[in-house]
Design a protein around this motif. Sequence first.
Motif, short mmCIF file in Angstrom:
data_model
loop_
_atom_site.label_atom_id
_atom_site.label_comp_id
_atom_site.label_asym_id
_atom_site.label_seq_id
_atom_site.Cartn_x
_atom_site.Cartn_y
_atom_site.Cartn_z
N ALA A 40 15.74 46.50 37.50
CA ALA A 40 15.33 45.10 37.36
C ALA A 40 16.26 44.36 36.40
O ALA A 40 16.71 43.24 36.68
CB ALA A 40 13.88 45.01 36.88
N LEU A 75 10.12 38.64 44.71
CA LEU A 75 9.17 38.38 43.63
C LEU A 75 7.76 38.56 44.15
O LEU A 75 7.42 38.05 45.22
CB LEU A 75 9.34 36.95 43.09
CG LEU A 75 10.65 36.65 42.36
CD1 LEU A 75 10.73 35.17 42.02
CD2 LEU A 75 10.77 37.48 41.11
N LYS A 76 6.95 39.28 43.40
CA LYS A 76 5.56 39.49 43.78
C LYS A 76 4.69 38.46 43.06
O LYS A 76 5.15 37.76 42.16
CB LYS A 76 5.13 40.90 43.40
CG LYS A 76 5.93 41.97 44.11
CD LYS A 76 5.53 43.35 43.66
CE LYS A 76 6.50 44.37 44.20
NZ LYS A 76 7.14 45.16 43.18
N GLU A 79 4.95 37.11 39.26
CA GLU A 79 6.29 37.29 38.73
C GLU A 79 7.05 35.97 38.79
O GLU A 79 6.75 35.11 39.62
CB GLU A 79 7.05 38.36 39.52
CG GLU A 79 6.44 39.73 39.43
CD GLU A 79 7.20 40.77 40.22
OE1 GLU A 79 6.99 41.96 39.92
OE2 GLU A 79 7.97 40.43 41.13
N TYR A 80 8.03 35.81 37.92
CA TYR A 80 8.82 34.59 37.89
C TYR A 80 10.21 34.87 37.35
O TYR A 80 10.46 35.88 36.69
CB TYR A 80 8.15 33.50 37.05
CG TYR A 80 8.12 33.83 35.57
CD1 TYR A 80 9.17 33.47 34.74
CD2 TYR A 80 7.05 34.53 35.01
CE1 TYR A 80 9.16 33.79 33.39
CE2 TYR A 80 7.03 34.85 33.67
CZ TYR A 80 8.08 34.46 32.86
OH TYR A 80 8.07 34.79 31.53
N ALA A 96 12.79 36.47 32.90
CA ALA A 96 12.02 36.91 34.06
C ALA A 96 10.91 37.85 33.65
O ALA A 96 10.99 38.53 32.64
CB ALA A 96 12.93 37.62 35.06
N GLU A 97 9.88 37.82 34.47
CA GLU A 97 8.83 38.84 34.39
C GLU A 97 8.80 39.51 35.75
O GLU A 97 8.46 38.89 36.76
CB GLU A 97 7.47 38.24 34.06
CG GLU A 97 6.43 39.31 33.85
CD GLU A 97 5.13 38.78 33.28
OE1 GLU A 97 4.09 39.39 33.60
OE2 GLU A 97 5.15 37.79 32.56
N ILE A 98 9.22 40.78 35.76
CA ILE A 98 9.34 41.54 37.00
C ILE A 98 8.73 42.91 36.78
O ILE A 98 9.03 43.58 35.79
CB ILE A 98 10.82 41.70 37.42
CG1 ILE A 98 11.49 40.33 37.54
CG2 ILE A 98 10.93 42.46 38.73
CD1 ILE A 98 12.99 40.42 37.64
N ASN A 99 7.89 43.35 37.70
CA ASN A 99 7.24 44.67 37.63
C ASN A 99 6.56 44.90 36.29
O ASN A 99 6.61 46.00 35.74
CB ASN A 99 8.25 45.79 37.89
CG ASN A 99 8.79 45.78 39.29
OD1 ASN A 99 8.12 45.34 40.22
ND2 ASN A 99 10.02 46.22 39.46
N GLY A 100 5.95 43.86 35.72
CA GLY A 100 5.23 44.00 34.47
C GLY A 100 6.11 43.99 33.23
O GLY A 100 5.61 44.03 32.12
N LYS A 102 9.24 42.14 30.82
CA LYS A 102 9.89 40.86 30.55
C LYS A 102 11.35 41.10 30.19
O LYS A 102 11.66 41.97 29.38
CB LYS A 102 9.17 40.14 29.40
CG LYS A 102 7.78 39.73 29.79
CD LYS A 102 7.18 38.78 28.79
CE LYS A 102 5.79 38.41 29.29
NZ LYS A 102 5.35 37.14 28.83
N THR A 122 9.47 31.28 41.67
CA THR A 122 8.24 32.05 41.89
C THR A 122 8.26 32.60 43.32
O THR A 122 9.17 32.26 44.09
CB THR A 122 7.01 31.14 41.70
OG1 THR A 122 7.08 30.06 42.64
CG2 THR A 122 6.94 30.59 40.28
#
Length: 149
Positions: A40, A75-76, A79-80, A96-100, A102, A122
């Motif tokens: 990520a 992006l799920k 997530e952003y 970004a916040e990806i897969n929990g 930051k 988003t």
Amino acid sequence: MRKAQLSLDLLFAVTLMTLTVVSLISLATHEVEGARAFDASTRLKVFAIDLRDTVTKVYAAGDGFAVKKTVPFELKSGEYVRVTLNETSNELKVEAEINGGKYTTVQRIPVPLVSNSTVTLTPSNKELWIVCEYNETAGGMDVKVSEKP
């Protein structure tokens, strides 16, 4: 050797093997989590470098030029990816916040920025535009990120 001694030795061996297998599974799980986090952060860094290069190209192309960019990974929900051009520090910041997790990466922009701009990507809004316009107030080219061209 007595029968009870053999059973106790067998139980001890099975317990040691079980502990070894559980330890290996735990280690593998931690390695997979680390690999996902590295993946990520690497994808985000590559995206930031691509945006930096695109900002430079758009600035060189001049007034009225715009380029559409799309986030290069899925992006799920929740997530952003937030892209910011900061005129004070002359930097491109991608948060970004990806897969929990930051993540933040910063790139210096080699061309002058005249104003600040931010776009948040988003799952429902995966694209941004890098736009160059002449700014009469500042007397120069102004490169911004925006949701529309």
